[in-house]
Enzyme design. Structure first.
Site, PDB file in Angstrom:
ATOM      1  N   ARG A 188      -6.567   4.411  -9.004  1.00  0.00           N
ATOM      2  CA  ARG A 188      -5.700   4.963  -7.979  1.00  0.00           C
ATOM      3  C   ARG A 188      -4.893   6.080  -8.628  1.00  0.00           C
ATOM      4  O   ARG A 188      -4.191   5.852  -9.621  1.00  0.00           O
ATOM      5  CB  ARG A 188      -4.754   3.897  -7.449  1.00  0.00           C
ATOM      6  CG  ARG A 188      -3.840   4.442  -6.393  1.00  0.00           C
ATOM      7  CD  ARG A 188      -2.879   3.390  -5.887  1.00  0.00           C
ATOM      8  NE  ARG A 188      -2.041   3.957  -4.844  1.00  0.00           N
ATOM      9  CZ  ARG A 188      -1.014   3.333  -4.297  1.00  0.00           C
ATOM     10  NH1 ARG A 188      -0.707   2.112  -4.690  1.00  0.00           N
ATOM     11  NH2 ARG A 188      -0.309   3.914  -3.355  1.00  0.00           N
ATOM     12  N   HIS A 243      -0.001   7.339   0.135  1.00  0.00           N
ATOM     13  CA  HIS A 243      -0.532   6.086   0.710  1.00  0.00           C
ATOM     14  C   HIS A 243      -1.834   6.339   1.467  1.00  0.00           C
ATOM     15  O   HIS A 243      -2.183   5.589   2.382  1.00  0.00           O
ATOM     16  CB  HIS A 243       0.448   5.424   1.701  1.00  0.00           C
ATOM     17  CG  HIS A 243       1.713   4.903   1.109  1.00  0.00           C
ATOM     18  ND1 HIS A 243       2.929   4.996   1.771  1.00  0.00           N
ATOM     19  CD2 HIS A 243       1.969   4.277  -0.056  1.00  0.00           C
ATOM     20  CE1 HIS A 243       3.875   4.446   1.027  1.00  0.00           C
ATOM     21  NE2 HIS A 243       3.315   4.005  -0.088  1.00  0.00           N
ATOM     22  N   GLU A 262      -5.758  -1.725  -0.425  1.00  0.00           N
ATOM     23  CA  GLU A 262      -6.033  -0.471  -1.127  1.00  0.00           C
ATOM     24  C   GLU A 262      -7.078  -0.665  -2.226  1.00  0.00           C
ATOM     25  O   GLU A 262      -7.898   0.215  -2.469  1.00  0.00           O
ATOM     26  CB  GLU A 262      -4.723   0.086  -1.700  1.00  0.00           C
ATOM     27  CG  GLU A 262      -3.805   0.583  -0.594  1.00  0.00           C
ATOM     28  CD  GLU A 262      -2.377   0.829  -1.053  1.00  0.00           C
ATOM     29  OE1 GLU A 262      -1.684  -0.169  -1.352  1.00  0.00           O
ATOM     30  OE2 GLU A 262      -1.970   1.987  -1.117  1.00  0.00           O
TER      31      GLU A 262
END
Ligand code: AMP
Length: 410
Positions: free
Chosen positions: A97, A186, A390
């Site tokens: 990420r 996000h 996620e």
């Protein structure tokens, strides 16, 4: 015998923590997950959970973990204890990420030296997160140079915003010279949740307009039209938009001049004030919604006001994004507050019946980890709760990019 490598390790390196999950992409199952916390301090902690069809086994270890390089080595050691380490031939790739891809990196990307150089250039756009993200990728590359490292960007989903939505109304040359624009964050969560919302409605994402409210400690809203983001509340950095746990969200930029000129604060102090000492914590001293609700129930006025300010801002964004989208099919709540705080969902929607919004009190208060509709059956707009994931989204995007590319001897 030859078998496909099907496992993806997802790494989420924060400023002082590393979260990780190992998934098998044949069925998206989790094999292990964990967290290294308080990196750089004496009392760092590693929590590791191994998951098998029979159940889970949790281990914890304490002691200093100096930096993100060491943290990733610890993660690999923990995984190795179950035969799942970074050296395992079944590992296909690591999905990282990454906070910021700027305008250069908009899709999941296999990391090369050139990509590393771009990430270095983007470092100033995310001073809190980018150093950790970069260190995580660098260490993983060192530990397994042959393994594809895939960067998945928090900004990527928002790159479909039209220019009139992403451009700030400031001097164009100044903005362009310094890469100042709305990027949004996000994105992995907004992408996953808006797609799951369409599934929940039984419709093709390309046909559905959704407002996603990602309400965690950080919070952001997005307007998603036919699967594409058309506006989002976070901007150049994750400071803009909704009231958050410790961040102010929207504020008159002149407040910062005033704090410098009149209150004599330095730029770093103002940065710290708006990012770490504002939002719910600045308003009432607590950033955890559970504690705020408990205080409200005990008659605490400051907690009540903080809650009201939080809700007022949320309503403004629901209204604004209803106008941006024109037709709204669903409003979806996600992340820690959005998934768990029924009072927040109820209050955010209260009074918005003219926009077609309502929640059913009984449905709203059901506690569940599943995606669910909480509006009445006859509501014009579906209101839903969709737990975000996620890690799964990053694993899927990583697998889609490199899946099947490698085979191993089994
Ligand atoms: P996240 O950043 O998505 O992990 O969300 C963390 C935040 O979710 C916490 O700071 C709390 O404010 C909130 N939260 C977590 N669990 C609950 C709960 N059961 N009820 C209300 N708020 C919660």
């Amino acid at each position: 015998m030859t078998a496909h490598a099907t496992r993806v390790l997802v790494l989420n390196s924060g400023s002082s923590s590393v979260k990780y999950q190992l998934l098998d992409m044949r069925d998206s199952s989790r094999l292990a997950l964990g967290l290294v916390e308080r990196i750089g301090e004496q009392d760092s902690r590693v929590t590791h959970t191994t998951l098998t069809p029979e159940g889970s086994e949790k281990r914890e270890r304490k002691g200093p973990v100096a930096d993100h390089t060491e943290a990733l080595k610890v993660v690999s050691e923990e995984l190795s204890r179950d035969g799942l380490g970074l050296d395992s031939p079944e590992l296909l790739a690591v999905g990282h990420r990454v906070l910021h891809g700027g305008i250069e990196l908009t899709d999941p990307t296999v990391v090369t030296d050139e990509v590393m150089a771009t990430l270095e250039r983007l470092r100033p756009l995310g001073p809190l997160h980018m150093p950790a993200n970069i260190a995580g990728i660098r260490t993983a590359r060192e530990l397994r140079p042959d393994l594809p490292q895939v960067a998945v960007f928090d900004t990527a989903f928002h790159t479909t915003m039209p220019e009139y939505a992403y451009r700030y109304a400031i001097d164009v040359e100044t903005a362009d010279a310094h890469r100042i624009r709305r990027y949004g964050f996000h994105g992995t969560s907004h992408a996953y949740v808006s797609r799951r919302a369409a599934e929940l409605l039984g419709r093709d994402p390309a046909e559905v307009n959704v407002i996603v409210l990602h309400l965690g400690n950080g919070a952001s809203a997005s307007a998603v039209a036919g699967g594409r983001c058309v506006d989002t509340s976070m901007g150049l950095t994750p400071l803009e938009g909704l009231v958050m746990g410790t961040r102010s969200g929207d504020i008159d930029p002149a407040v910062t001049f005033h704090l410098k000129r009149v209150a004599g604060m330095s730029v770093d102090e103002i940065d710290e004030l708006l990012n770490k000492k504002s939002g719910l914590v600045g308003l009432c001293g607590d950033n955890d919604m559970r504690e705020i609700r408990r205080r409200i129930d005990a008659g605490d006025e400051r907690a009540r006001l903080a809650f009201d300010i939080y809700i007022h801002r949320l309503k403004k964004y629901i209204g604004a994004y209803s106008a941006v989208l024109g037709r709204v099919d669903a409003v979806v709540f996600t992340a820690g507050v959005g998934e768990n705080a029924a009072e927040v969902r109820e209050a955010a929607v209260a009074g918005l019946e003219p926009l077609g919004l309502a929640v059913d009190a009984a449905r709203n208060t059901v506690r569940s980890g599943e995606a669910r509709i909480i509006s009445p059956d006859d509501a014009r707009v579906v209101v839903a709760v969709v737990p975000t994931d996620e890690e799964l989204e990053i694993a899927q995007q990583t697998f889609a990019l490199v899946g099947g590319a490698r085979t191993v001897d089994a």
